[in-house]
Design a protein around this motif. Structure first.
Motif, PDB file in Angstrom:
ATOM      1  N   CYS A 109       0.857  -1.186   0.000  1.00 15.85           N
ATOM      2  CA  CYS A 109       0.000   0.000   0.000  1.00 15.85           C
ATOM      3  C   CYS A 109       0.893   1.236   0.000  1.00 15.85           C
ATOM      4  O   CYS A 109       1.836   1.324   0.786  1.00 15.85           O
ATOM      5  CB  CYS A 109      -0.922  -0.002   1.218  1.00 15.85           C
ATOM      6  N   PHE A 120       1.063   5.766  -0.874  1.00 18.37           N
ATOM      7  CA  PHE A 120       0.336   7.029  -1.001  1.00 18.37           C
ATOM      8  C   PHE A 120       0.812   7.706  -2.279  1.00 18.37           C
ATOM      9  O   PHE A 120       2.017   7.784  -2.535  1.00 18.37           O
ATOM     10  CB  PHE A 120       0.622   7.909   0.213  1.00 18.37           C
ATOM     11  N   HIS A 172      -4.213  10.152  -2.374  1.00 16.46           N
ATOM     12  CA  HIS A 172      -4.891   8.899  -2.052  1.00 16.46           C
ATOM     13  C   HIS A 172      -3.923   7.726  -1.978  1.00 16.46           C
ATOM     14  O   HIS A 172      -2.789   7.795  -2.450  1.00 16.46           O
ATOM     15  CB  HIS A 172      -6.020   8.606  -3.061  1.00 16.46           C
ATOM     16  N   HIS A 173      -4.409   6.649  -1.345  1.00 14.52           N
ATOM     17  CA  HIS A 173      -3.644   5.415  -1.245  1.00 14.52           C
ATOM     18  C   HIS A 173      -4.023   4.483  -2.391  1.00 14.52           C
ATOM     19  O   HIS A 173      -5.061   4.662  -3.031  1.00 14.52           O
ATOM     20  CB  HIS A 173      -3.917   4.728   0.097  1.00 14.52           C
ATOM     21  N   GLN A 196      -9.794   3.630  -0.313  1.00 14.40           N
ATOM     22  CA  GLN A 196     -10.649   4.358   0.632  1.00 14.40           C
ATOM     23  C   GLN A 196     -11.811   3.492   1.097  1.00 14.40           C
ATOM     24  O   GLN A 196     -12.160   3.478   2.283  1.00 14.40           O
ATOM     25  CB  GLN A 196     -11.162   5.646  -0.011  1.00 14.40           C
ATOM     26  N   THR A 224      -4.498   2.127   4.535  1.00 20.02           N
ATOM     27  CA  THR A 224      -3.546   3.227   4.687  1.00 20.02           C
ATOM     28  C   THR A 224      -2.142   2.653   4.668  1.00 20.02           C
ATOM     29  O   THR A 224      -1.949   1.436   4.519  1.00 20.02           O
ATOM     30  CB  THR A 224      -3.768   3.975   6.016  1.00 20.02           C
TER      31      THR A 224
END
Length: 224
Positions: free
Chosen positions: A74, A76, A81-82, A136, A141
């Motif tokens: 994951c 950013f 946004h991720h 999201q 995250t």
């Protein structure tokens, strides 16, 4: 249902990507669980792929991609946004598959609440269309980077105290029979990695409303 063992993910990402379609990616935390039936993914192949984060080698940001398959990468991006990837191949390969879109099959209300945070109005269409929306909706995250896929866990453990101490649990359940799919160029990849004939490594289930429309990378101009 238990996730496949790590060996199942230790394939070339171009081979793994279509096997992920129709499968269910699930994340559960103290807030509840959200699960997506994957409808669109993109393969990235390390040092052989100028579009990959790992093309130029290992960094602190992409280190998870150089670990063994069967983990979450994951990151950013664009300062806003991720994005969620599934690590592919053996350790050291730098391979992975970006999750571009999915159909919410569990936790739609929670996914909608998460998506609503940045909007003045409620989402009327697909909740997980596009990689930023996927992350999201799932609640992913940077804290999820490196998480391993494990057995499918209950949405919430019993009792508020147990839920408060719960860390996110990830699982992936492949489809009983992978669906028919189409392939094409990856979305928004510029330069050589965006070559449609050399890298037709976007895979999607045709007819799914959650699949994103293709957009070529916007050319970048230098400031004088």
């Amino acid at each position: 249902m238990p996730s496949p063992d790590a060996a199942w993910f230790e394939r070339d990402p171009v081979e793994l990507a279509p096997l992920l379609l129709g499968g269910v990616l699930r994340r559960a935390d103290a807030s509840g669980a959200v699960a997506l039936r994957l409808t669109e993914v993109e393969a990235y192949r390390g040092s052989d792929d100028p579009g990959a984060h790992t093309f130029r080698g290992k960094t602190a940001r992409n280190a998870t991609m150089f670990g063994p398959g069967g983990h979450v990468y994951c990151y950013f991006t664009y300062g806003m946004h991720h994005a969620v990837n599934i690590v592919a191949g053996p350790a050291g390969s730098g391979w992975g598959v970006l999750v571009r879109a999915g159909e919410v099959v569990e936790g739609a209300e929670l996914a909608a609440e998460r998506r609503h945070v940045r909007r003045a109005t409620r989402i009327a269409g697909e909740l997980a269309r596009g990689p930023g929306n996927v992350a999201q909706a799932l609640g992913a995250t940077l804290a999820d980077d490196g998480a391993a896929f494990a057995d499918d866990s209950p949405a919430q453990p019993a009792g508020p105290e147990a839920r408060a101490g719960m860390t996110a649990a990830w699982s992936f359940t492949p489809a009983d029979a992978p669906p028919a799919f189409r392939t094409g160029p990856r979305v928004g990849v510029s330069g050589p990695g965006g070559d449609a004939s050399a890298f037709p490594w976007r895979f999607w289930i045709p007819g799914e409303p959650s699949v994103s429309a293709y957009r070529a990378a916007a050319p970048r101009t230098r400031r004088a």
